[in-house]
Design a protein around this motif. Structure first.
Motif, PDB file in Angstrom:
ATOM      1  N   HIS A  83     -37.548 -87.557  51.668  1.00 54.44           N
ATOM      2  CA  HIS A  83     -37.628 -86.926  50.467  1.00 54.44           C
ATOM      3  C   HIS A  83     -36.150 -86.489  49.366  1.00 54.44           C
ATOM      4  O   HIS A  83     -36.183 -86.015  48.407  1.00 54.44           O
ATOM      5  N   GLY A  84     -35.162 -87.264  49.938  1.00 51.57           N
ATOM      6  CA  GLY A  84     -33.732 -87.096  49.944  1.00 51.57           C
ATOM      7  C   GLY A  84     -32.586 -87.506  50.777  1.00 51.57           C
ATOM      8  O   GLY A  84     -32.882 -88.167  51.942  1.00 51.57           O
ATOM      9  N   LEU A  85     -31.535 -88.522  49.519  1.00 52.42           N
ATOM     10  CA  LEU A  85     -30.592 -88.685  51.014  1.00 52.42           C
ATOM     11  C   LEU A  85     -28.957 -88.027  50.410  1.00 52.42           C
ATOM     12  O   LEU A  85     -29.120 -87.307  49.433  1.00 52.42           O
ATOM     13  N   VAL A  86     -27.934 -87.792  51.460  1.00 53.98           N
ATOM     14  CA  VAL A  86     -27.172 -87.258  51.029  1.00 53.98           C
ATOM     15  C   VAL A  86     -26.211 -88.400  51.356  1.00 53.98           C
ATOM     16  O   VAL A  86     -25.978 -88.488  51.968  1.00 53.98           O
ATOM     17  N   ASN A  87     -25.296 -89.036  50.204  1.00 49.93           N
ATOM     18  CA  ASN A  87     -24.448 -89.718  51.161  1.00 49.93           C
ATOM     19  C   ASN A  87     -22.903 -89.227  50.905  1.00 49.93           C
ATOM     20  O   ASN A  87     -22.253 -88.501  50.090  1.00 49.93           O
ATOM     21  N   ASN A  88     -23.238 -88.405  52.396  1.00 44.33           N
ATOM     22  CA  ASN A  88     -22.137 -87.603  52.882  1.00 44.33           C
ATOM     23  C   ASN A  88     -20.518 -88.271  53.139  1.00 44.33           C
ATOM     24  O   ASN A  88     -20.056 -88.300  52.794  1.00 44.33           O
ATOM     25  N   ALA A  89     -20.787 -89.611  53.725  1.00 45.26           N
ATOM     26  CA  ALA A  89     -20.162 -90.056  54.872  1.00 45.26           C
ATOM     27  C   ALA A  89     -18.496 -90.911  54.054  1.00 45.26           C
ATOM     28  O   ALA A  89     -18.787 -91.394  52.225  1.00 45.26           O
ATOM     29  N   GLY A  90     -17.465 -90.618  54.492  1.00 46.18           N
ATOM     30  CA  GLY A  90     -16.544 -91.165  53.777  1.00 46.18           C
ATOM     31  C   GLY A  90     -15.314 -91.249  54.617  1.00 46.18           C
ATOM     32  O   GLY A  90     -15.544 -90.581  55.805  1.00 46.18           O
ATOM     33  N   ILE A  91     -13.990 -92.007  54.298  1.00 44.04           N
ATOM     34  CA  ILE A  91     -13.226 -92.157  55.244  1.00 44.04           C
ATOM     35  C   ILE A  91     -12.144 -92.146  54.068  1.00 44.04           C
ATOM     36  O   ILE A  91     -11.691 -91.383  53.150  1.00 44.04           O
ATOM     37  N   VAL A 123     -32.352 -96.597  50.429  1.00 44.36           N
ATOM     38  CA  VAL A 123     -33.842 -94.628  50.419  1.00 44.36           C
ATOM     39  C   VAL A 123     -35.012 -95.201  49.537  1.00 44.36           C
ATOM     40  O   VAL A 123     -36.220 -94.372  48.949  1.00 44.36           O
ATOM     41  N   VAL A 124     -34.911 -95.669  48.208  1.00 42.42           N
ATOM     42  CA  VAL A 124     -35.304 -95.207  47.042  1.00 42.42           C
ATOM     43  C   VAL A 124     -36.981 -96.248  46.884  1.00 42.42           C
ATOM     44  O   VAL A 124     -37.851 -95.002  45.909  1.00 42.42           O
ATOM     45  N   PRO A 125     -37.224 -97.216  47.832  1.00 41.74           N
ATOM     46  CA  PRO A 125     -38.814 -97.236  47.352  1.00 41.74           C
ATOM     47  C   PRO A 125     -39.530 -96.413  48.343  1.00 41.74           C
ATOM     48  O   PRO A 125     -40.687 -96.022  48.120  1.00 41.74           O
ATOM     49  N   ALA A 126     -38.618 -95.723  49.551  1.00 41.32           N
ATOM     50  CA  ALA A 126     -39.299 -94.603  50.307  1.00 41.32           C
ATOM     51  C   ALA A 126     -39.956 -93.512  49.634  1.00 41.32           C
ATOM     52  O   ALA A 126     -40.676 -92.418  49.476  1.00 41.32           O
ATOM     53  N   MET A 127     -38.732 -92.477  48.998  1.00 41.18           N
ATOM     54  CA  MET A 127     -38.278 -91.641  48.266  1.00 41.18           C
ATOM     55  C   MET A 127     -39.812 -91.874  47.174  1.00 41.18           C
ATOM     56  O   MET A 127     -40.595 -90.890  46.840  1.00 41.18           O
ATOM     57  N   GLU A 128     -40.043 -93.262  46.732  1.00 41.04           N
ATOM     58  CA  GLU A 128     -41.210 -93.053  45.689  1.00 41.04           C
ATOM     59  C   GLU A 128     -42.071 -92.963  46.067  1.00 41.04           C
ATOM     60  O   GLU A 128     -42.865 -92.334  45.256  1.00 41.04           O
ATOM     61  N   ARG A 129     -42.705 -93.796  47.515  1.00 41.80           N
ATOM     62  CA  ARG A 129     -43.979 -93.466  48.415  1.00 41.80           C
ATOM     63  C   ARG A 129     -43.955 -91.934  48.336  1.00 41.80           C
ATOM     64  O   ARG A 129     -45.471 -91.807  48.251  1.00 41.80           O
ATOM     65  N   ALA A 134     -34.759 -86.294  45.107  1.00 47.41           N
ATOM     66  CA  ALA A 134     -33.103 -86.473  45.255  1.00 47.41           C
ATOM     67  C   ALA A 134     -32.110 -86.754  45.961  1.00 47.41           C
ATOM     68  O   ALA A 134     -32.151 -87.151  47.401  1.00 47.41           O
ATOM     69  N   ILE A 135     -30.787 -87.625  44.788  1.00 50.88           N
ATOM     70  CA  ILE A 135     -29.875 -88.259  45.836  1.00 50.88           C
ATOM     71  C   ILE A 135     -28.947 -87.879  45.440  1.00 50.88           C
ATOM     72  O   ILE A 135     -28.298 -87.578  44.251  1.00 50.88           O
ATOM     73  N   VAL A 136     -27.702 -87.360  46.473  1.00 45.20           N
ATOM     74  CA  VAL A 136     -26.553 -86.610  45.895  1.00 45.20           C
ATOM     75  C   VAL A 136     -25.462 -87.621  46.570  1.00 45.20           C
ATOM     76  O   VAL A 136     -25.559 -87.811  47.592  1.00 45.20           O
ATOM     77  N   ASN A 137     -24.605 -87.381  45.524  1.00 44.64           N
ATOM     78  CA  ASN A 137     -23.411 -88.202  46.199  1.00 44.64           C
ATOM     79  C   ASN A 137     -22.002 -87.450  46.437  1.00 44.64           C
ATOM     80  O   ASN A 137     -21.854 -87.303  44.903  1.00 44.64           O
ATOM     81  N   ILE A 138     -21.392 -87.337  47.782  1.00 46.70           N
ATOM     82  CA  ILE A 138     -20.884 -86.136  47.898  1.00 46.70           C
ATOM     83  C   ILE A 138     -19.959 -87.128  46.943  1.00 46.70           C
ATOM     84  O   ILE A 138     -19.732 -88.810  47.942  1.00 46.70           O
ATOM     85  N   SER A 139     -18.596 -86.558  46.945  1.00 47.19           N
ATOM     86  CA  SER A 139     -17.598 -87.698  46.523  1.00 47.19           C
ATOM     87  C   SER A 139     -15.419 -86.016  46.395  1.00 47.19           C
ATOM     88  O   SER A 139     -16.561 -84.873  46.653  1.00 47.19           O
ATOM     89  N   SER A 140     -14.774 -86.965  45.802  1.00 47.33           N
ATOM     90  CA  SER A 140     -13.342 -86.060  45.863  1.00 47.33           C
ATOM     91  C   SER A 140     -12.594 -85.527  45.219  1.00 47.33           C
ATOM     92  O   SER A 140     -12.599 -86.945  44.463  1.00 47.33           O
TER      93      SER A 140
END
Length: 162
Positions: A83-91, A123-129, A134-140
């Motif tokens: 149902h969701g993704l948190v794009n949290n990985a970053g360097i 993730v979008v196809p699985a979320m559509e199914r 929601a997708i949350v993109n973490i930034s700085s």
């Protein structure tokens, strides 16, 4: 009823720090999490802490399309949906402009931007199914203003929007 009752969320960079805090909050609110990270020991420990009915850890290199496909398949296979993704990985590897070589800059680009793009697309196809999500993109704030010794991080911290 908890806010995330039964919802399944994939968190990149989920083994420690902010990603781990996000995972704990989602589980406390009734959700289930898939923790994707390169830090296997920390990720497995967090998944064990959260419990097998609420959390799954898997090794995820966000720069690899195949890893994202495997993560989505694991989420759906283990918990039945995504149902969701948190794009949290970053360097962030601090270096001045003159200390930053092309390889370090490209590494930041691959993790901080390409990883976000690949994850969102995966993730979008699985979320559509699953009926949406929601997708949350973490930034700085490094993406909003430059800082001494942060050329690569500042240039790559404006994340994609879905």
């Amino acid at each position: 009823m908890a806010r995330f009752d039964g919802k399944v969320v994939l968190i990149s960079g989920g083994a420690r720090g902010q990603g781990a805090a996000e995972a704990r909050l989602l589980v406390a609110e009734g959700g289930k999490v898939v923790l994707g990270d390169l830090r296997e020991t920390e990720g497995q420990a967090l998944a064990a802490e959260l419990g097998p009915s609420s959390a799954l850890f898997l090794r995820l290199d966000v720069t690899e399309k195949a890893d994202w496909a495997r993560a989505v398949a694991a989420a759906v296979g283990t918990f039945g949906a995504l149902h969701g993704l948190v794009n949290n990985a970053g360097i962030y590897v601090p270096k001045t402009l003159m200390e930053t070589d092309a390889a370090l800059f490209e590494r930041h680009m691959r993790v901080n931007q390409l990883g976000c793009f690949l994850g969102t697309k995966a993730v979008v196809p699985a979320m559509e199914r699953a009926g949406g999500g929601a997708i949350v993109n973490i930034s700085s704030v490094a993406g909003l203003r430059g800082s001494p010794g942060a050329i690569a991080c500042s240039a790559t911290n404006v994340r994609c929007a879905a």
